[in-house]
Design a protein around this motif. Structure first.
Motif, short mmCIF file in Angstrom:
data_model
loop_
_atom_site.label_atom_id
_atom_site.label_comp_id
_atom_site.label_asym_id
_atom_site.label_seq_id
_atom_site.Cartn_x
_atom_site.Cartn_y
_atom_site.Cartn_z
N LYS A 371 0.83 -1.20 0.00
CA LYS A 371 0.00 0.00 0.00
C LYS A 371 0.87 1.25 0.00
CE LYS A 371 -4.26 1.73 0.45
NZ LYS A 371 -5.35 1.47 -0.50
N LYS A 372 1.88 1.27 0.84
CA LYS A 372 2.76 2.43 0.92
C LYS A 372 3.60 2.59 -0.33
CE LYS A 372 2.97 2.49 5.96
NZ LYS A 372 3.72 2.08 7.17
N ARG A 373 3.96 1.46 -0.92
CA ARG A 373 4.81 1.50 -2.11
C ARG A 373 4.06 1.94 -3.35
NH1 ARG A 373 7.89 -3.91 -4.38
NH2 ARG A 373 8.65 -3.08 -6.36
N PHE A 374 2.80 1.51 -3.48
CA PHE A 374 2.06 1.76 -4.72
C PHE A 374 0.94 2.79 -4.58
CE2 PHE A 374 3.43 -2.77 -5.17
CZ PHE A 374 4.39 -2.56 -6.15
N ALA A 375 0.05 2.56 -3.63
CA ALA A 375 -1.22 3.28 -3.63
C ALA A 375 -1.10 4.73 -3.21
CB ALA A 375 -2.22 2.55 -2.72
N GLU A 376 -0.29 5.02 -2.20
CA GLU A 376 -0.27 6.38 -1.67
C GLU A 376 0.33 7.38 -2.65
OE1 GLU A 376 1.42 6.65 2.17
OE2 GLU A 376 -0.19 5.54 3.15
N ARG A 377 1.15 6.90 -3.58
CA ARG A 377 1.78 7.82 -4.52
C ARG A 377 0.97 8.01 -5.80
NH1 ARG A 377 8.17 5.99 -4.24
NH2 ARG A 377 8.36 6.06 -1.97
N SER A 378 0.25 6.98 -6.21
CA SER A 378 -0.43 7.06 -7.51
C SER A 378 -1.91 6.69 -7.45
CB SER A 378 0.26 6.12 -8.50
OG SER A 378 0.17 4.77 -8.05
N GLN A 379 -2.42 6.45 -6.24
CA GLN A 379 -3.82 6.05 -6.06
C GLN A 379 -4.14 4.72 -6.73
OE1 GLN A 379 -5.67 7.87 -3.88
NE2 GLN A 379 -3.71 8.91 -3.67
N ARG A 380 -3.15 3.87 -6.90
CA ARG A 380 -3.39 2.54 -7.45
C ARG A 380 -4.14 1.71 -6.40
NH1 ARG A 380 2.21 0.40 -9.97
NH2 ARG A 380 0.83 -0.80 -11.33
N LYS A 381 -5.05 0.87 -6.84
CA LYS A 381 -5.79 -0.01 -5.95
C LYS A 381 -5.02 -1.32 -5.76
CE LYS A 381 -9.29 2.85 -5.79
NZ LYS A 381 -9.51 3.70 -4.59
N ILE A 382 -5.04 -1.82 -4.52
CA ILE A 382 -4.36 -3.07 -4.20
C ILE A 382 -5.40 -4.19 -4.08
CG2 ILE A 382 -2.86 -4.26 -2.56
CD1 ILE A 382 -1.51 -1.90 -3.89
N TRP A 383 -5.24 -5.22 -4.90
CA TRP A 383 -6.05 -6.42 -4.83
C TRP A 383 -5.24 -7.50 -4.11
CZ3 TRP A 383 -10.83 -7.44 -7.62
CH2 TRP A 383 -11.30 -6.34 -8.35
N ALA A 384 -5.82 -8.12 -3.08
CA ALA A 384 -5.18 -9.24 -2.39
C ALA A 384 -5.97 -10.51 -2.66
CB ALA A 384 -5.12 -8.97 -0.89
N VAL A 385 -5.28 -11.54 -3.13
CA VAL A 385 -5.90 -12.85 -3.38
C VAL A 385 -5.17 -13.84 -2.49
CG1 VAL A 385 -6.46 -14.59 -5.11
CG2 VAL A 385 -6.35 -12.16 -5.77
N ILE A 386 -5.88 -14.45 -1.53
CA ILE A 386 -5.21 -15.19 -0.46
C ILE A 386 -5.75 -16.62 -0.34
CG2 ILE A 386 -4.57 -15.15 1.97
CD1 ILE A 386 -5.38 -12.14 1.96
N GLU A 387 -4.84 -17.57 -0.32
CA GLU A 387 -5.19 -18.97 -0.09
C GLU A 387 -4.72 -19.37 1.31
OE1 GLU A 387 -4.52 -23.41 -2.03
OE2 GLU A 387 -2.90 -21.94 -2.17
N PRO A 388 -5.63 -19.72 2.24
CA PRO A 388 -5.23 -20.18 3.58
C PRO A 388 -4.76 -21.64 3.51
CG PRO A 388 -7.61 -20.13 3.42
CD PRO A 388 -7.09 -19.63 2.10
N ARG A 389 -3.48 -21.84 3.25
CA ARG A 389 -2.99 -23.17 2.91
C ARG A 389 -2.05 -23.78 3.95
NH1 ARG A 389 1.41 -25.47 0.73
NH2 ARG A 389 1.16 -27.27 -0.64
N SER A 390 -1.37 -22.97 4.77
CA SER A 390 -0.42 -23.54 5.72
C SER A 390 -1.15 -24.45 6.71
CB SER A 390 0.29 -22.41 6.49
OG SER A 390 -0.61 -21.78 7.38
N ASN A 391 -0.38 -25.30 7.40
CA ASN A 391 -1.00 -26.21 8.37
C ASN A 391 -1.75 -25.45 9.45
OD1 ASN A 391 -0.14 -28.61 7.15
ND2 ASN A 391 1.85 -28.51 8.15
N THR A 392 -1.16 -24.34 9.91
CA THR A 392 -1.82 -23.54 10.95
C THR A 392 -3.11 -22.95 10.42
OG1 THR A 392 0.32 -23.02 11.92
CG2 THR A 392 -1.52 -21.60 12.53
#
Length: 481
Positions: A371-392
């Motif tokens: 977010k700090k690297r991309f969005a705050e400077r250029s208003q780019r939107k961050i999409w997160a795609v997450i797979e809960p895969r670890s044993n925990t």
């Protein structure tokens, strides 16, 4: 000697296999999950891979079987190995006896950032001209014309300069707290006997083998008990879980590290001061020595990883300025905010990143950095795609932390795989801008239809995630066409 490795495509065992091959052994291996980048490394090194765990893989019998910690009783190859009395050992024990003996071991431990920090430390030492061995649980990215560096970092492990009783050499290792094997439930790092030890952080993880945080702290204490008094411990200042562990007993000097904007900087022997909010530029200070890192990484977690790596390198003689110069030329590693595709659009460039985040804290820090690297400077939107895969994750231990961990992203898609026996939708509740999907095709279709021309996608999983990375890139490119 013919070594056969059960579980060879795991990040640790694959790296170990490459070291064994470098030592001149004939190496073969079995695994159920064979996918790049590890499988590519192994095959390129001339190591034969076999699918599954069939007893036929041990015919003719190898001289020694190295057993990965994913192996369990009732697996065909394991039962055959035991019944036929084929010699066997764990990966960490083999490494300790055949590689780490007589070496000054620099071990990187902690719940988060082990792989990245280990790579940073090994990179700094090689950049400074020290021919150190290393074992990393990932594949380094190398962007340099220096043939010496390219040769050392072409794989995730490297043997380095030989060590003898009379001639010390160095070895940098990712020190995992996970258990060693089904017959050795000690943490891997107990075998390594480090002289320089980074304790980066400590949270509850690996719920499949540890009942609580205290059990993990006990394992950390076992390692600390073996660090010599002329060694060095490097740890974050103000981390309660680590301070509690140190109170169990410590006989080694400690350097505490802090980022000046964080808590307890007054306790720190080393500090980092951010020049840029996203962590892309920061200053390092230790007593009267200073240096500046200006690199491609981002996020407070990356700054912390860099700071402890600089301190560990300093302990073996690398000046701070040289270490900062090395990190300013550090390219990172695969699957840690690795750019896997960029698609030019009418009003910008869509970028797709791959990240290994597998714990709520890792998800949160990675997305905060993005977010700090991309969005705050250029208003780019961050999409997160997450797979809960670890044993925990699969055990649902951190369900209540999922939605908050991803809240900084503009759009969040959680993947609910068919083999997960708890509901991700129930876990995230009605979290704003977050939704759950049950197929990879649905995720790709949704993102392709809704994404903006200058947005960023961060895909998070500690597995292959059904090849979603390249499938998404191809779909976005097809839409452009």
């Amino acid at each position: 000697m013919h070594l056969h490795i059960l579980g060879i495509c795991g990040t640790f065992m694959g790296s170990l296999a490459l070291l064994a091959r470098e030592l001149g052994h004939t190496v073969t291996g079995s695994d159920e999950n064979v996918y790049p980048p590890m499988s590519t490394q192994l095959e390129n090194a001339g190591i034969q891979l076999m699918q599954g765990y069939d007893r036929s893989h041990l015919q003719p019998q190898p001289d020694l079987v190295i057993v990965g910690n994913a192996m369990k009783r009732s697996i065909d190859a394991v039962e055959y190995m035991l019944n036929e009395r084929i010699p066997y050992t764990s990966g960490p024990q083999w490494l300790a006896e055949h590689v780490l003996q007589y070496r000054h071991v620099l071990a990187v431990a902690g719940t988060h950032g082990k792989t990245t920090t280990t790579t940073m430390l090994a990179w700094i030492l090689h950049y400074a001209g020290i021919d150190t061995g290393f074992l990393i649980g990932g594949v380094p990215l190398v962007n340099t014309d220096d043939e010496r560096l390219k040769n050392a970092f072409k794989h995730s492990s490297y043997l380095g300069k030989n060590a003898t009783q009379d001639q010390e050499a160095y070895f940098v290792i990712e020190a995992d707290e996970y258990d060693s094997a089904f017959f050795d439930k000690r943490s891997k790092f107990v075998h390594y006997r480090p002289k320089t030890a980074i304790l980066n952080n400590l949270e509850y993880d690996h719920a499949d083998i540890f009942p609580n945080l205290a059990a993990i702290q006990t394992q950390f204490h076992h390692m600390i008990r073996m660090i010599p008094s002329n060694g060095q411990i490097i740890m974050s200042a103000g981390t309660d879980s680590l301070e509690e562990t140190i109170k169990k007993g410590c006989w080694t000097p400690i350097w505490r590290m802090a980022i000046e904007s964080s808590s307890s900087p007054e306790m720190a022997d080393w500090s980092a001061k951010l020049e840029q909010e996203d962590g892309s530029v920061f200053h390092v200070k230790h007593h009267d020595e200073m240096g500046t890192v200006n690199w491609s990484m981002s996020g407070i977690h990356s700054v912390n990883n860099g700071l402890v790596a600089i301190a560990a390198a300093y302990h073996v003689g690398v000046p701070i300025a040289k270490a900062c110069e090395a990190l300013s030329n550090f390219a990172g590693i695969k699957r840690r905010m690795e750019l896997v595709g960029s698609i030019e659009k009418a009003n910008g460039i869509i970028e797709v990143y791959d990240d290994f985040a597998h714990h709520p804290t890792a998800i949160e820090t990675t997305l905060d950095g993005a977010k700090k690297r991309f969005a705050e400077r250029s208003q780019r939107k961050i999409w997160a795609v997450i797979e809960p895969r670890s044993n925990t994750m699969k055990l649902g231990t951190h369900q209540g932390l999922l939605a908050p961990s991803a809240s900084v992203a503009d759009h969040v898609i959680w993947y609910q795989p068919s083999n997960l026996d708890w509901s991700v939708a129930d876990a995230i509740g009605g979290a704003e801008r977050q939704q759950v999907m049950t197929t990879i095709d649905a995720i790709i279709e949704h993102i392709t239809a809704q994404i903006g021309d200058d947005d960023v996608v961060v895909i998070m999983s500690n597995g292959g995630f059904g090849g979603i990375h390249q499938k998404l890139v191809q779909a976005l490119q097809a839409k452009k066409a």
